[in-house]
Design a protein around this motif. Structure first.
Motif, PDB file in Angstrom:
ATOM      1  N   LYS A  33       0.817  -1.208   0.000  1.00 52.58           N
ATOM      2  CA  LYS A  33       0.000   0.000   0.000  1.00 52.58           C
ATOM      3  C   LYS A  33       0.855   1.263   0.000  1.00 52.58           C
ATOM      4  O   LYS A  33       0.322   2.363  -0.140  1.00 52.58           O
ATOM      5  CB  LYS A  33      -0.922   0.010   1.221  1.00 52.58           C
ATOM      6  CG  LYS A  33      -1.962  -1.084   1.188  1.00 52.58           C
ATOM      7  CD  LYS A  33      -2.898  -0.963   2.355  1.00 52.58           C
ATOM      8  CE  LYS A  33      -3.932  -2.064   2.322  1.00 52.58           C
ATOM      9  NZ  LYS A  33      -4.782  -2.017   3.512  1.00 52.58           N
ATOM     10  N   GLN A  55       2.929  -4.099  10.180  1.00 53.07           N
ATOM     11  CA  GLN A  55       3.378  -3.903   8.808  1.00 53.07           C
ATOM     12  C   GLN A  55       4.483  -4.869   8.402  1.00 53.07           C
ATOM     13  O   GLN A  55       5.369  -5.173   9.181  1.00 53.07           O
ATOM     14  CB  GLN A  55       3.861  -2.464   8.636  1.00 53.07           C
ATOM     15  CG  GLN A  55       4.267  -2.112   7.228  1.00 53.07           C
ATOM     16  CD  GLN A  55       4.507  -0.627   7.096  1.00 53.07           C
ATOM     17  OE1 GLN A  55       3.578   0.130   6.910  1.00 53.07           O
ATOM     18  NE2 GLN A  55       5.752  -0.221   7.213  1.00 53.07           N
ATOM     19  N   SER A 112       3.375  -3.041   3.445  1.00 49.17           N
ATOM     20  CA  SER A 112       2.030  -3.606   3.405  1.00 49.17           C
ATOM     21  C   SER A 112       0.944  -2.628   3.840  1.00 49.17           C
ATOM     22  O   SER A 112      -0.237  -2.927   3.683  1.00 49.17           O
ATOM     23  CB  SER A 112       1.954  -4.864   4.276  1.00 49.17           C
ATOM     24  OG  SER A 112       2.146  -4.530   5.645  1.00 49.17           O
ATOM     25  N   ASP A 113       1.340  -1.475   4.373  1.00 47.79           N
ATOM     26  CA  ASP A 113       0.320  -0.529   4.809  1.00 47.79           C
ATOM     27  C   ASP A 113       0.842   0.897   4.698  1.00 47.79           C
ATOM     28  O   ASP A 113       2.035   1.123   4.500  1.00 47.79           O
ATOM     29  CB  ASP A 113      -0.100  -0.814   6.257  1.00 47.79           C
ATOM     30  CG  ASP A 113      -1.555  -0.472   6.517  1.00 47.79           C
ATOM     31  OD1 ASP A 113      -2.150   0.310   5.732  1.00 47.79           O
ATOM     32  OD2 ASP A 113      -2.106  -0.966   7.498  1.00 47.79           O
ATOM     33  N   ASP A 116       1.816   4.704   9.686  1.00 46.89           N
ATOM     34  CA  ASP A 116       1.047   4.834  10.921  1.00 46.89           C
ATOM     35  C   ASP A 116       2.037   4.774  12.077  1.00 46.89           C
ATOM     36  O   ASP A 116       2.579   3.714  12.375  1.00 46.89           O
ATOM     37  CB  ASP A 116       0.020   3.708  11.034  1.00 46.89           C
ATOM     38  CG  ASP A 116      -0.790   3.770  12.320  1.00 46.89           C
ATOM     39  OD1 ASP A 116      -0.619   4.730  13.112  1.00 46.89           O
ATOM     40  OD2 ASP A 116      -1.593   2.851  12.547  1.00 46.89           O
ATOM     41  N   ASP A 119       2.161   1.998  14.633  1.00 50.02           N
ATOM     42  CA  ASP A 119       2.641   0.665  14.252  1.00 50.02           C
ATOM     43  C   ASP A 119       4.141   0.495  14.523  1.00 50.02           C
ATOM     44  O   ASP A 119       4.662  -0.603  14.402  1.00 50.02           O
ATOM     45  CB  ASP A 119       2.346   0.413  12.766  1.00 50.02           C
ATOM     46  CG  ASP A 119       2.678  -1.000  12.343  1.00 50.02           C
ATOM     47  OD1 ASP A 119       2.150  -1.952  12.951  1.00 50.02           O
ATOM     48  OD2 ASP A 119       3.501  -1.163  11.407  1.00 50.02           O
TER      49      ASP A 119
END
Length: 132
Positions: A33, A55, A112-113, A116, A119
């Motif tokens: 992502k 992640q 993968s994300d 944030d 995280d």
């Protein structure tokens, strides 16, 4: 466990005009992502110095070389990334440090994300405690 860290080969289309590395949807064990890259890193600098709670990431040396040291809470292992067709898969829950960047090194990261801050574990002792 440190055995979860994987080096893998990225498919390459060879051409006399220059080669093409190809990462298509479904190739990685996660859909990415976020894509970002590190460049102009001084050879004496350290990057990383954190772990992700959820992640996952793949690191690729698009140009030059750098060393990635992975710690799983008990043991550590170092990987030299220096080929644009080799990726290093780092699952969540592993501490990573990047160092020894060569001149002109570029580190591509497929995550993968999205970013944030919640995280991240940025304190090594907190990371070690999370592994108990």
């Amino acid at each position: 466990m440190i055995e979860e860290i994987q080096l893998f080969e990225i498919p390459v289309v060879e051409d006399v005009r220059g080669n093409l590395g190809v990462i298509e949807s479904g190739f990685l064990p996660f859909e990415f992502k976020r894509v970002y890259y590190l460049f102009d890193v001084p050879s004496s600098a350290f990057r990383g110095g954190h772990s992700h709670i959820l992640q996952k990431e793949v690191l690729i040396a698009l140009s030059g070389s750098f060393e990635v040291t992975i710690h799983d809470g008990n043991s550590k292992k170092s990987y030299l990334l220096n080929k644009p067709n080799i990726g290093l898969l780092i699952p969540n829950g592993f501490w990573r440090e990047l160092e020894n960047f060569s001149s002109g090194a570029v580190c591509l990261v497929l995550a993968s994300d999205v970013f944030d801050e919640e995280d991240y574990i940025r304190d090594f002792n907190v990371f070690l405690n999370s592994k108990k």
